[in-house]
Design a protein around this motif. Structure first.
Motif, mmCIF file in Angstrom:
data_model
loop_
_atom_site.group_PDB
_atom_site.id
_atom_site.type_symbol
_atom_site.label_atom_id
_atom_site.label_comp_id
_atom_site.label_asym_id
_atom_site.label_seq_id
_atom_site.Cartn_x
_atom_site.Cartn_y
_atom_site.Cartn_z
ATOM 1 N N ARG A 43 -15.657 -23.513 -29.784
ATOM 2 C CA ARG A 43 -15.393 -23.996 -31.137
ATOM 3 C C ARG A 43 -14.031 -24.674 -31.220
ATOM 4 O O ARG A 43 -13.130 -24.409 -30.426
ATOM 5 N N GLY A 44 -13.882 -25.564 -32.205
ATOM 6 C CA GLY A 44 -12.624 -26.249 -32.428
ATOM 7 C C GLY A 44 -12.681 -27.055 -33.711
ATOM 8 O O GLY A 44 -13.720 -27.135 -34.359
ATOM 9 N N HIS A 45 -11.555 -27.660 -34.065
ATOM 10 C CA HIS A 45 -11.527 -28.425 -35.306
ATOM 11 C C HIS A 45 -10.847 -29.781 -35.139
ATOM 12 O O HIS A 45 -10.719 -30.539 -36.102
ATOM 13 N N GLU A 46 -10.421 -30.105 -33.924
ATOM 14 C CA GLU A 46 -9.730 -31.370 -33.697
ATOM 15 C C GLU A 46 -10.723 -32.478 -33.360
ATOM 16 O O GLU A 46 -11.928 -32.274 -33.362
ATOM 17 N N ARG A 47 -10.184 -33.670 -33.055
ATOM 18 C CA ARG A 47 -11.032 -34.844 -32.823
ATOM 19 C C ARG A 47 -11.493 -34.918 -31.370
ATOM 20 O O ARG A 47 -10.751 -34.582 -30.448
ATOM 21 N N ILE A 48 -12.723 -35.375 -31.194
ATOM 22 C CA ILE A 48 -13.307 -35.605 -29.874
ATOM 23 C C ILE A 48 -13.827 -37.034 -29.824
ATOM 24 O O ILE A 48 -14.502 -37.491 -30.751
ATOM 25 N N LEU A 49 -13.524 -37.733 -28.712
ATOM 26 C CA LEU A 49 -14.106 -39.054 -28.476
ATOM 27 C C LEU A 49 -15.304 -38.870 -27.551
ATOM 28 O O LEU A 49 -15.181 -38.331 -26.447
ATOM 29 N N LEU A 50 -16.468 -39.339 -28.009
ATOM 30 C CA LEU A 50 -17.720 -39.175 -27.263
ATOM 31 C C LEU A 50 -18.352 -40.544 -27.023
ATOM 32 O O LEU A 50 -19.157 -41.023 -27.829
ATOM 33 N N PRO A 51 -18.000 -41.215 -25.922
ATOM 34 C CA PRO A 51 -18.652 -42.492 -25.586
ATOM 35 C C PRO A 51 -19.961 -42.231 -24.851
ATOM 36 O O PRO A 51 -20.005 -41.465 -23.885
ATOM 37 N N GLN A 52 -21.024 -42.867 -25.308
ATOM 38 C CA GLN A 52 -22.340 -42.653 -24.706
ATOM 39 C C GLN A 52 -23.148 -43.936 -24.703
ATOM 40 O O GLN A 52 -22.740 -44.953 -25.270
ATOM 41 N N ALA A 53 -24.323 -43.878 -24.075
ATOM 42 C CA ALA A 53 -25.235 -45.019 -24.057
ATOM 43 C C ALA A 53 -25.893 -45.199 -25.416
ATOM 44 O O ALA A 53 -25.967 -44.268 -26.223
ATOM 45 N N ASP A 54 -26.394 -46.400 -25.641
ATOM 46 C CA ASP A 54 -27.096 -46.672 -26.892
ATOM 47 C C ASP A 54 -28.342 -45.817 -27.035
ATOM 48 O O ASP A 54 -28.742 -45.477 -28.157
ATOM 49 N N LEU A 55 -28.957 -45.422 -25.922
ATOM 50 C CA LEU A 55 -30.189 -44.640 -25.965
ATOM 51 C C LEU A 55 -29.971 -43.136 -25.851
ATOM 52 O O LEU A 55 -30.936 -42.373 -25.833
ATOM 53 N N ALA A 56 -28.721 -42.700 -25.770
ATOM 54 C CA ALA A 56 -28.449 -41.267 -25.603
ATOM 55 C C ALA A 56 -28.909 -40.489 -26.832
ATOM 56 O O ALA A 56 -28.715 -40.924 -27.967
ATOM 57 N N PRO A 57 -29.528 -39.321 -26.650
ATOM 58 C CA PRO A 57 -29.916 -38.501 -27.797
ATOM 59 C C PRO A 57 -28.689 -38.000 -28.545
ATOM 60 O O PRO A 57 -27.574 -37.996 -28.010
ATOM 61 N N THR A 76 -20.336 -31.143 -33.494
ATOM 62 C CA THR A 76 -20.031 -31.089 -34.927
ATOM 63 C C THR A 76 -20.329 -29.707 -35.475
ATOM 64 O O THR A 76 -19.564 -29.163 -36.290
ATOM 65 N N GLY A 77 -21.424 -29.118 -35.024
ATOM 66 C CA GLY A 77 -21.764 -27.775 -35.469
ATOM 67 C C GLY A 77 -20.755 -26.726 -35.041
ATOM 68 O O GLY A 77 -20.636 -25.667 -35.678
ATOM 69 N N LEU A 78 -20.015 -27.010 -33.975
ATOM 70 C CA LEU A 78 -18.969 -26.096 -33.511
ATOM 71 C C LEU A 78 -17.640 -26.337 -34.217
ATOM 72 O O LEU A 78 -16.645 -25.666 -33.916
ATOM 73 N N GLY A 79 -17.625 -27.284 -35.142
ATOM 74 C CA GLY A 79 -16.420 -27.526 -35.922
ATOM 75 C C GLY A 79 -15.597 -28.733 -35.521
ATOM 76 O O GLY A 79 -14.647 -29.104 -36.218
ATOM 77 N N TRP A 80 -15.939 -29.366 -34.399
ATOM 78 C CA TRP A 80 -15.173 -30.507 -33.929
ATOM 79 C C TRP A 80 -15.458 -31.744 -34.781
ATOM 80 O O TRP A 80 -16.543 -31.896 -35.334
ATOM 81 N N ARG A 81 -14.464 -32.636 -34.883
ATOM 82 C CA ARG A 81 -14.631 -33.924 -35.562
ATOM 83 C C ARG A 81 -14.917 -34.973 -34.477
ATOM 84 O O ARG A 81 -14.014 -35.354 -33.745
ATOM 85 N N VAL A 82 -16.165 -35.377 -34.405
ATOM 86 C CA VAL A 82 -16.634 -36.180 -33.278
ATOM 87 C C VAL A 82 -16.743 -37.647 -33.671
ATOM 88 O O VAL A 82 -17.334 -37.990 -34.694
ATOM 89 N N GLU A 83 -16.172 -38.505 -32.825
ATOM 90 C CA GLU A 83 -16.347 -39.942 -32.980
ATOM 91 C C GLU A 83 -17.162 -40.443 -31.786
ATOM 92 O O GLU A 83 -16.673 -40.492 -30.660
ATOM 93 N N ARG A 84 -18.405 -40.762 -32.054
ATOM 94 C CA ARG A 84 -19.291 -41.271 -31.002
ATOM 95 C C ARG A 84 -19.261 -42.792 -31.021
ATOM 96 O O ARG A 84 -19.419 -43.414 -32.083
ATOM 97 N N ILE A 85 -19.053 -43.407 -29.849
ATOM 98 C CA ILE A 85 -19.078 -44.852 -29.732
ATOM 99 C C ILE A 85 -20.074 -45.254 -28.645
ATOM 100 O O ILE A 85 -20.341 -44.497 -27.715
ATOM 101 N N GLU A 86 -20.633 -46.443 -28.790
ATOM 102 C CA GLU A 86 -21.561 -46.970 -27.795
ATOM 103 C C GLU A 86 -20.754 -47.558 -26.647
ATOM 104 O O GLU A 86 -20.064 -48.572 -26.801
ATOM 105 N N ALA A 87 -20.837 -46.924 -25.469
ATOM 106 C CA ALA A 87 -20.071 -47.374 -24.302
ATOM 107 C C ALA A 87 -20.819 -48.439 -23.500
ATOM 108 O O ALA A 87 -20.198 -49.288 -22.857
ATOM 109 N N TYR A 88 -22.151 -48.376 -23.517
ATOM 110 C CA TYR A 88 -22.945 -49.347 -22.779
ATOM 111 C C TYR A 88 -24.369 -49.322 -23.293
ATOM 112 O O TYR A 88 -24.767 -48.418 -24.038
#
Length: 327
Positions: free
Chosen positions: A123-137, A145-157
């Protein structure tokens, strides 16, 4: 047997399978391109360099290659951006590529899945950068997010049908060694017509859809092997029960899964439209069966060919991603 990856990307898998006296071929169906919004990636890398994230979470080797290529083309590579941020990698291959790029890795879950990372990161509450594919689930973003993190997901490829446009292709890693011969879809149909029932290693969920779309002409009987649980779920979504699922995205685990799959009933792909990209007629005289390998194990079909069909090119690409259960 057939690995759904370009020969230059399938060397380690092919070596493991050849050690089991199997004839191995490669059939590339997907490739990696730059994301639709490169500026969003640059913005994320800039914020990463400023120390605005607690974690950078990397789920595939393709992501490493894309981020590093985009960063170097505009400012600096991934190592410069990630210097002061904790880095989590899903899978040992991803971790190795990060380290090769100069990025120190702080967390590699023993279970190389989204669930494994969620358990490891806690668990946490700080920011996470999550680069993933366009087709990633979306399961990893939702789980964090359910664990409390503030997630920023970006399309890496983006994952696109093979071949990618040369100007947008993401450079990757070419594996050292002897690559397996290259097939094209019409070759696979020809082998099936000759009575071959190969094991097919599906290396990502995207390869499942492409396999159906490009080989709908059938009839094709094959033993599906999933490189991981995400790909296994994609196979089941098409109504194809995997003959086996590798316990991890490693050559030895894939070899074990292939040998297990040969002991199961094959899946049959019904006849449909002509093979995509093929100029061959959908019907015609059956080719002569290819020669049998001299040392194939009893669990494997003995009609697997020992050399590539003459219609398949043999040149290798300039880039290749590592092993992984990737979109």
């Amino acid at each position: 047997m057939i690995v759904l990856r370009h020969p230059a990307r399938a060397v380690r898998i092919a070596d493991a399978l050849r050690a089991a006296a199997l004839s191995v071929f490669a059939l590339p169906l997907t490739e990696t391109e730059l994301p639709g919004d490169v500026d969003a990636v640059l913005k994320g890398l800039t914020a990463l360099a400023r120390g605005e994230y607690r974690w950078l979470v990397v789920t595939s080797g393709n992501t490493v290659q894309a981020l590093d290529a985009i960063g170097r083309a505009h400012t600096a590579g991934l190592a410069a951006a990630a210097g002061g941020t904790r880095v989590a990698a899903v899978g040992s291959a991803t971790a190795r590529l990060l380290e090769d790029a100069g990025v120190a890795v702080d967390l590699v879950p023993g279970d190389a899945t989204s669930a494994g990372l969620l358990r490891a990161i806690g668990r946490g509450h700080e920011r996470i950068l999550l680069p993933q594919a366009d087709l990633a689930p979306d399961d990893l973003r939702a789980g964090l997010t359910g664990l409390g993190w503030r997630v920023e997901r970006i399309e890496a490829y983006r994952t696109v049908p093979y071949p990618a446009h040369p100007s947008r292709r993401v450079p990757g890693v070419v594996q050292d060694g002897v690559p397996p011969p290259l097939l094209v879809p019409v070759d696979v149909v020809g082998l099936a017509t000759a009575g071959v029932q190969p094991a097919v290693v599906f290396t990502a969920p995207s390869t499942v859809q492409q396999f159906r779309e490009r080989l709908a002409a059938g009839p094709l009987a094959f033993h599906p092997v999933a490189i991981g649980p995400t790909t296994a779920a994609a196979l089941r979504g098409q109504g194809w029960e995997p003959g086996a699922t590798a316990t991890g995205p490693t050559p030895s685990a894939i070899r074990a899964a292939v040998l297990e799959a040969f002991g199961t009933e094959p899946v049959t792909l019904p006849s449909g439209r002509p093979v995509s990209g093929s100029t061959a007629p959908p019907a015609g005289p059956a080719p002569e069966p290819p020669p049998e390998p001299t040392s194939a194990p009893t669990s494997a079909p003995t009609s697997a060919p020992t050399s590539a069909p003459t219609s398949a090119p043999t040149s290798a690409p300039t880039s290749a991603p590592p092993i992984g259960d990737q979109p």
